[in-house]
Structures are given as C-alpha cells and as structure tokens.
Design an enzyme around this catalytic site. Sequence first.
Site, short mmCIF file in Angstrom:
data_model
loop_
_atom_site.label_atom_id
_atom_site.label_comp_id
_atom_site.label_asym_id
_atom_site.label_seq_id
_atom_site.Cartn_x
_atom_site.Cartn_y
_atom_site.Cartn_z
CD GLU A 35 -3.33 1.45 12.85
OE1 GLU A 35 -2.94 0.80 11.86
OE2 GLU A 35 -4.49 1.89 12.98
CB CYS B 147 -6.08 3.14 5.59
SG CYS B 147 -5.48 1.55 5.07
CG HIS C 59 -1.69 -4.14 15.07
ND1 HIS C 59 -1.18 -2.91 14.70
CD2 HIS C 59 -1.61 -4.92 13.97
CE1 HIS C 59 -0.81 -2.97 13.43
NE2 HIS C 59 -1.04 -4.17 12.96
CB CYS D 33 -0.87 -0.01 1.25
SG CYS D 33 0.15 0.00 2.75
CB CYS E 150 0.71 5.19 7.39
SG CYS E 150 -0.42 5.33 5.99
CB SER F 284 0.04 -8.92 7.99
OG SER F 284 -0.77 -8.11 7.15
S1 SF4 Z 1 -2.64 2.61 7.39
FE1 SF4 Z 1 -3.25 1.61 5.49
S2 SF4 Z 1 -2.07 2.65 3.89
FE2 SF4 Z 1 -1.12 3.14 5.86
S3 SF4 Z 1 0.49 1.59 6.14
FE3 SF4 Z 1 -1.33 0.82 7.18
S4 SF4 Z 1 -2.37 -0.46 5.63
FE4 SF4 Z 1 -0.91 0.85 4.54
#
Ligand code: SF4
Length: 394
Positions: free
Chosen positions: A174, A279, A172, A55, A144, A309
């Site tokens: 994030e 996203c 995770h 991506c 990102c 992932s």
């Molecule tokens: S947020 Fe979406 S576009 Fe950004 S790195 Fe993660 S999967 Fe990729």
Amino acid sequence: MPSLIFRKGLDLKNAVAGMLAESYHSAIVDRIKADDFTYRTGRLTVHLAREFGFCYGVDRAVDYAYQTRERFPDRPVYLTGEIIHNPHVNDKLRAMGIRFLSDDPEAMSQLGPDAVVILPAFGVTVAMLQQLDRRGCTLIDTTCGSVLNVWKNVRRYAEGGYTSIIHGKVWHEETQATATHAVAYGGRYLVVLDNGEAAFVCEYVRRGGNRDAFGERFARAMSPGFDPDRDLQHIGLANQTTMLMSESLEIGEMFQHAMRDRYGAAQLAQRYQAFDTICSATQDRQDAVVALLQQKPIDLMIVIGGYNSSNTCNLARLCAASRPTFHISDPDCLESADRIRHRPVGQKAEIVADAWLPARGSVTVGLTSGASTPDNLVGAAIAKLEAFSGPPEP
Ligand code: SF4
C-alpha cells in the site's frame, strides 16, 4: 487496446455467496458474538474483541476475486500479488487456479488481452497499472476506498507543492503504491516508519544536518532526487491505512512542533498540512482490543493474522504492552496445550514457546484477529483452546 476495468464487481455476488460462506464463515463465532462476545467452557473463558476479522475492504476484495473466477472460467486469471495478507485466503485462491504474478515475475511479460488481472485491496503502483493497461488486460480493481482516500490526499499535497510524509512501512504494497501516486502528480515523498525515524527528520527540519547522511538513512524511503534542505520546507502528513493510531497522532504532533520551531507559528498553516488517513476498520479494531484489555480480566491474548499483515501486527503491539501475547498466523500454530508457534512483537521470525497455557485453574483468553483473517480461522482457534484447556477441574 486499452484495458477494460471493473471497479464495482461483476454482478455475481449472489452466485458466490455460498462459496464464500462455506470457505470463511464460522458458526461458533456467530454464536459467541450473539452471546455478548464471550464463550465459557470448563475452566476456559474466551472473550472476543467487539471488532475483529474481515474489514469492509477485504470482504469486498475477496468477494470480487471469487466473482472473477466465476465470470471468467476459461480465461487466465491473475493477481498482481497477495490479495490480502492472509496465507489461508491466498492459498484458497491459488487452489481455484488464480495465478500470482509475484510468484512468477516472468509472467508479466507474457500477459495479453485475454488475461484477467485482479488488483488487490491495497492497490498497485502507478507503473504496474500502466503496464497492465498497455497490455490490454481486463482489470478487476479491488483497491479499497480508504486507500483511494490516501491517494487523494497525497495527490492534493503534490499539486499544492507539499512533500508527502507518509507514516508507513516502506516494504508494504500500500505504501509503495501511495508513494508512486505522489510522484505521478509531480510531488515528493518521504516514508517514516515510527517515531524514532520521525524524530530524526524533525531534528533536520529544526536545525538542518548532513544531507548525505539523511540520504543514506532514507535511501529506500524517499522520492528520487529528494533534497531534505528543499523538500522539508512544506510538508503534508498521510498514513498507511493500517498503522497504529496513537503512534500516527504522536508523529503528527512531532512534525507540527518541528515546523513551528523552524518557521514560527504564523507560517505553520502554509507550511504544514495533515489528514488522518488511517481507515475506520483499523481504528475500530484497535479501539476494540484496547477496550477488551481494559474491561476484562484477560490472562493472555491470542492475535490471529498473517505475520506480514500490518494491522494485525499493530493489534499484537497493543496487546503485548499489558498482557502475554501470542501472534499466530493460523490456528495450526496452537500445537498443543504445551506448545505454540508464534511471532513475538517486533521480531522477524516465528518461534516455539512451551507452557503458554496455564495448566491449572481457570484461564481467561482474549482473542482478536486482523482485518484479513476470516472467521473460520478464529473458530478453529477457539475449538483448539477448548480442547487444550480440558474439562472443568473437580
Ligand atoms: S484500508 Fe482498511 S478497510 Fe480497506 S482493506 Fe485496508 S484495512 Fe481494510
């Protein structure tokens, strides 16, 4: 000394373009894309999803990591952890001499101003960022833009007095980073994994319940001092960027109904907010695989991507709902026409399966890959499929 932060690369895009192409490009994948995403050979037909693989966020993060190595050949370069969830890409970076702080937790205490630290695409926690800043490291921030958008929303919730309900995976990186952003702005958060957990919370919203049982169930998934009686009165919904869109929508509706039931329609707007933070890359890959399954006579699906992932696991979930599906982390998992290593949807361990590829007759394989999977791995998987399916039958 405050850290120096690079957020827009290091002006070496052209210098590393050749290396990136050599490492991750696939000529056969390009040919198949140009040929209506279809490849026919012998008794085998392969249909690629129309959106798959790297991506924009991953592309940029990997590019910046290569630029960093090029720009600082004599300085120690670190990543806080995996740059993206693909073992092949992470191993390549290790081979380039980039060290992973997650491999050696002691290393953090030894970082000084000479260290260059790359922050991954899914971002880092506020505490990690503050530590690196205190140590005066040079930072290459590849977070990102879509992740920054989630942070912007939880910050808004926090400042408005709303608890962030994050549809995500508490383990995770994030989601962990997002949660710390809610707290950094004086807010609270609760992470719900799926609609089962959402249903439990919605029930509490409607009728209250046992606060201790709630605390036990979400011990690792809520902000310190979380009180469900107080902190579920005003809520704002956000998503980890890579969740399954259909599930996120369902969870949003569940919370909306629960808040309306509890407080009445007139108060809904002031009690509940929602912003879709999945996203567009995740959304596009999910839409593309759904279209592939609807439009092509697929016998079986191969989904390629790291087992950790999130977006790849969700692609596999979509496929497994209607087809035999093999989520593999690497083309090496395709061991022979009889034997495959894969991780079944919803399970934690990789298993070995036999007789996965029909031994006779024409076979149509659908193929997709997660946002952190480079095309060269897809190309290698196609080459193996071709070899295993053999020549056309007489
Ligand atoms: S947020 Fe979406 S576009 Fe950004 S790195 Fe993660 S999967 Fe990729």
